[in-house]
Motif scaffolding. Sequence first.
Motif, short mmCIF file in Angstrom:
data_model
loop_
_atom_site.label_atom_id
_atom_site.label_comp_id
_atom_site.label_asym_id
_atom_site.label_seq_id
_atom_site.Cartn_x
_atom_site.Cartn_y
_atom_site.Cartn_z
N PRO A 78 0.74 -1.23 0.01
CA PRO A 78 -0.02 0.00 0.04
C PRO A 78 0.76 1.40 0.13
O PRO A 78 0.46 2.39 -0.55
CB PRO A 78 -0.79 -0.10 1.30
N ALA A 79 1.83 1.29 0.69
CA ALA A 79 2.66 2.57 0.84
C ALA A 79 3.36 2.93 -0.64
O ALA A 79 3.73 3.97 -0.87
CB ALA A 79 3.87 2.37 2.01
N TRP A 80 3.59 1.94 -1.50
CA TRP A 80 4.44 2.15 -2.74
C TRP A 80 3.68 1.77 -3.82
O TRP A 80 4.06 2.15 -4.89
CB TRP A 80 5.63 1.34 -2.60
N ARG A 81 2.54 1.17 -3.95
CA ARG A 81 1.78 0.98 -5.17
C ARG A 81 1.55 2.08 -6.23
O ARG A 81 1.28 1.92 -7.33
CB ARG A 81 0.66 -0.07 -4.93
N ASP A 82 1.49 3.02 -5.65
CA ASP A 82 1.04 4.13 -6.37
C ASP A 82 2.37 5.06 -6.79
O ASP A 82 1.99 6.08 -7.73
CB ASP A 82 -0.17 5.20 -5.84
N ARG A 83 3.34 4.48 -6.34
CA ARG A 83 4.71 5.37 -6.74
C ARG A 83 4.96 5.04 -8.38
O ARG A 83 4.70 4.16 -8.93
CB ARG A 83 5.86 4.42 -5.91
N HIS A 84 5.53 6.05 -8.69
CA HIS A 84 5.74 6.24 -10.35
C HIS A 84 7.05 6.09 -10.29
O HIS A 84 7.82 6.56 -10.03
CB HIS A 84 5.07 7.31 -10.89
#
Length: 84
Positions: A78-84
């Motif tokens: 969850p902390a990183w899944r939207d990181r681009h």
Amino acid sequence: MAEKCPACGSCGMPMEKPEDFALGDVTRPYCLHCTDARGELLPFDKVLETNARFYVESQGVTPAAADAMARAMLADMPAWRDRH
């Protein structure tokens, strides 16, 4: 039926005891390994480095393989899944 223990929202580590949580606070979403002295989430690169090192030490894989494994695992957190 046993209650499932929470997992770190950054690295997925099971947080079974209060001391596994950031600042020992069971309401925090991240583990002690993924947070700084204030309980704040560390930068992605630091979390990646820590997890890759764990794979090298625990599974004996090469640093390049460990980096790829850690990146793949963190991408689902969850902390990183939207990181681009």
